[in-house]
Design a protein around this motif. Structure first.
Motif, PDB file in Angstrom:
ATOM      1  N   ASN A  40      -3.443   3.878   1.904  1.00  0.00           N
ATOM      2  CA  ASN A  40      -2.473   3.156   1.080  1.00  0.00           C
ATOM      3  C   ASN A  40      -1.305   2.621   1.906  1.00  0.00           C
ATOM      4  OD1 ASN A  40      -2.679   5.628  -1.593  1.00  0.00           O
ATOM      5  ND2 ASN A  40      -3.917   3.800  -1.291  1.00  0.00           N
ATOM      6  N   GLY A  76       1.021   0.776  -6.719  1.00  0.00           N
ATOM      7  CA  GLY A  76       0.317   0.494  -5.479  1.00  0.00           C
ATOM      8  C   GLY A  76       0.922  -0.652  -4.710  1.00  0.00           C
ATOM      9  N   GLY A  77       0.066  -1.492  -4.137  1.00  0.00           N
ATOM     10  CA  GLY A  77       0.541  -2.578  -3.286  1.00  0.00           C
ATOM     11  C   GLY A  77       1.389  -3.585  -4.017  1.00  0.00           C
ATOM     12  N   ASP A 129      -5.301  -2.318 -10.284  1.00  0.00           N
ATOM     13  CA  ASP A 129      -6.239  -2.813  -9.268  1.00  0.00           C
ATOM     14  C   ASP A 129      -7.632  -3.064  -9.819  1.00  0.00           C
ATOM     15  OD1 ASP A 129      -7.148  -0.255  -9.689  1.00  0.00           O
ATOM     16  OD2 ASP A 129      -7.070   0.371  -7.583  1.00  0.00           O
ATOM     17  N   CYS A 180       4.712  -1.227  -5.788  1.00  0.00           N
ATOM     18  CA  CYS A 180       5.786  -0.738  -4.912  1.00  0.00           C
ATOM     19  C   CYS A 180       6.923  -1.755  -4.750  1.00  0.00           C
ATOM     20  CB  CYS A 180       5.217  -0.333  -3.556  1.00  0.00           C
ATOM     21  SG  CYS A 180       4.417   1.280  -3.545  1.00  0.00           S
ATOM     22  N   ILE A 216      -1.205   9.561  -3.222  1.00  0.00           N
ATOM     23  CA  ILE A 216      -1.087   8.746  -2.014  1.00  0.00           C
ATOM     24  C   ILE A 216      -2.125   9.183  -0.990  1.00  0.00           C
ATOM     25  CG2 ILE A 216       0.465   8.099  -0.128  1.00  0.00           C
ATOM     26  CD1 ILE A 216       2.758   8.876  -2.202  1.00  0.00           C
ATOM     27  N   ARG A 265       0.079  -1.072   2.947  1.00  0.00           N
ATOM     28  CA  ARG A 265       0.635  -2.065   2.024  1.00  0.00           C
ATOM     29  C   ARG A 265       1.556  -1.468   0.961  1.00  0.00           C
ATOM     30  NH1 ARG A 265      -4.091  -0.325   1.028  1.00  0.00           N
ATOM     31  NH2 ARG A 265      -4.842   0.150  -1.080  1.00  0.00           N
ATOM     32  N   GLN A 266       1.515  -0.177   0.742  1.00  0.00           N
ATOM     33  CA  GLN A 266       2.292   0.444  -0.338  1.00  0.00           C
ATOM     34  C   GLN A 266       3.580   1.015   0.261  1.00  0.00           C
ATOM     35  OE1 GLN A 266      -0.305   2.894  -2.778  1.00  0.00           O
ATOM     36  NE2 GLN A 266      -1.914   1.338  -2.707  1.00  0.00           N
ATOM     37  N   ASP A 320       0.840   5.578 -13.334  1.00  0.00           N
ATOM     38  CA  ASP A 320      -0.233   5.536 -12.329  1.00  0.00           C
ATOM     39  C   ASP A 320      -0.801   6.945 -12.227  1.00  0.00           C
ATOM     40  OD1 ASP A 320      -1.685   5.542  -9.763  1.00  0.00           O
ATOM     41  OD2 ASP A 320      -0.727   3.619  -9.402  1.00  0.00           O
ATOM     42  N   LYS A 377       1.838   9.204  -6.660  1.00  0.00           N
ATOM     43  CA  LYS A 377       2.547   7.954  -6.381  1.00  0.00           C
ATOM     44  C   LYS A 377       3.768   7.783  -7.273  1.00  0.00           C
ATOM     45  CE  LYS A 377      -1.437   5.340  -4.655  1.00  0.00           C
ATOM     46  NZ  LYS A 377      -2.277   4.135  -4.827  1.00  0.00           N
TER      47      LYS A 377
END
Length: 255
Positions: free
Chosen positions: A69, A39-40, A129, A43, A65, A72-73, A61, A85
């Motif tokens: 998202n 994710g953020g 997260d 990546c 997607i 920031r991803q 993960d 993802k």
């Protein structure tokens, strides 16, 4: 291991650093890292680990997607919405650096599969997260003696720490946050929000700490948490004490 001419050229900016050099780059090329969360945080971490020449990346993960998202991803584009993802991230790694073997694992970590998903690597970088996953990952890394770099973001704040809680006198991540966050119902960035660039800083920083751990340059960061407040902006470093009563790394309690 000997570096090829192409590798000497590709990693020249690492090799000229006396703290890394050819020997340090060889360590990176021989290392395996599992990245939890694409994710953020994951990546940018994945991008920098691949560019650094970490020899094997395992990306874990379970998510696909979504449009929200993309703020920031940064590995993902609009046309990737709905795809896994880890598949898109793995494709990016292959484009970035042919030296890196990449494994995409679309799965959610739980107690039944964590040893399979994270076992056998040299380091785990956790960008999950939620607290429940982070604590599960921390407990496994402590028991398996795998160094852990854990990164978290919320709104405008970053926390990055390195943990080797099996070593004498050193804390684990659970010593830092305690046992109150094992539940799945804790707030995430979906509820609280997060500035996109904050995730970029956290992921880059986590990749830096992973490289530090693999190569062994500068001061040892194990047991320290770096906290960055983007509103101020300001940075502080906390040295975490080992909790003797920690359920993961503390002293065994008499029966």
């Amino acid at each position: 291991m000997s570096l090829t001419d192409d590798q000497l050229d590709r990693y020249a900016r690492h090799i000229v650093l006396k703290e890394i050099g050819g020997a340090g780059q060889a360590k990176l090329l021989s290392a395996s890292v599992a990245v939890v969360g694409a994710g953020g945080i994951g990546c940018p971490a994945i991008q920098y680990l691949a560019a650094a020449g970490v020899g094997c990346l395992r990306l874990v993960d379970d998510d696909v997607i979504s449009l929200d998202n993309l703020q920031r991803q940064v590995l993902f584009a609009t046309e990737d919405v709905g795809r896994a993802k880890v598949d898109i991230a793995a494709d990016a790694v292959r484009r970035l650096n042919g030296d890196v073997a990449v494994e995409a694992v679309q799965a959610r970590i739980d107690r039944s599969n964590i040893a399979t998903l994270l076992g056998g690597v040299d380091l785990v970088l956790d960008g999950a997260d939620n607290f429940a996953t982070r604590l599960l990952v921390s407990d496994f890394c402590t028991s398996a003696h795998i160094p852990l770099v854990s990164a978290a973001v919320g709104q405008f704040q970053i926390q990055v720490g390195t943990w080797r809680g099996w070593e004498a006198g050193r804390p684990c991540y659970r010593c830092f946050v305690g046992d109150a966050f094992d539940a799945e119902d804790c707030d995430t960035c979906a509820e609280l929000g997060v500035l996109g660039a904050v995730g970029g800083l956290a992921g880059s920083w986590a990749a830096l700490e992973a490289v530090r751990q693999i190569v062994g340059f500068g001061e040892d960061a194990a047991g320290k948490v770096h906290v960055f407040d983007a509103l101020a902006p300001g940075l502080r470093t906390l040295k975490i004490a080992r909790d003797p009563g920690c359920s993961a790394c503390g002293e065994p309690q008499p029966k």
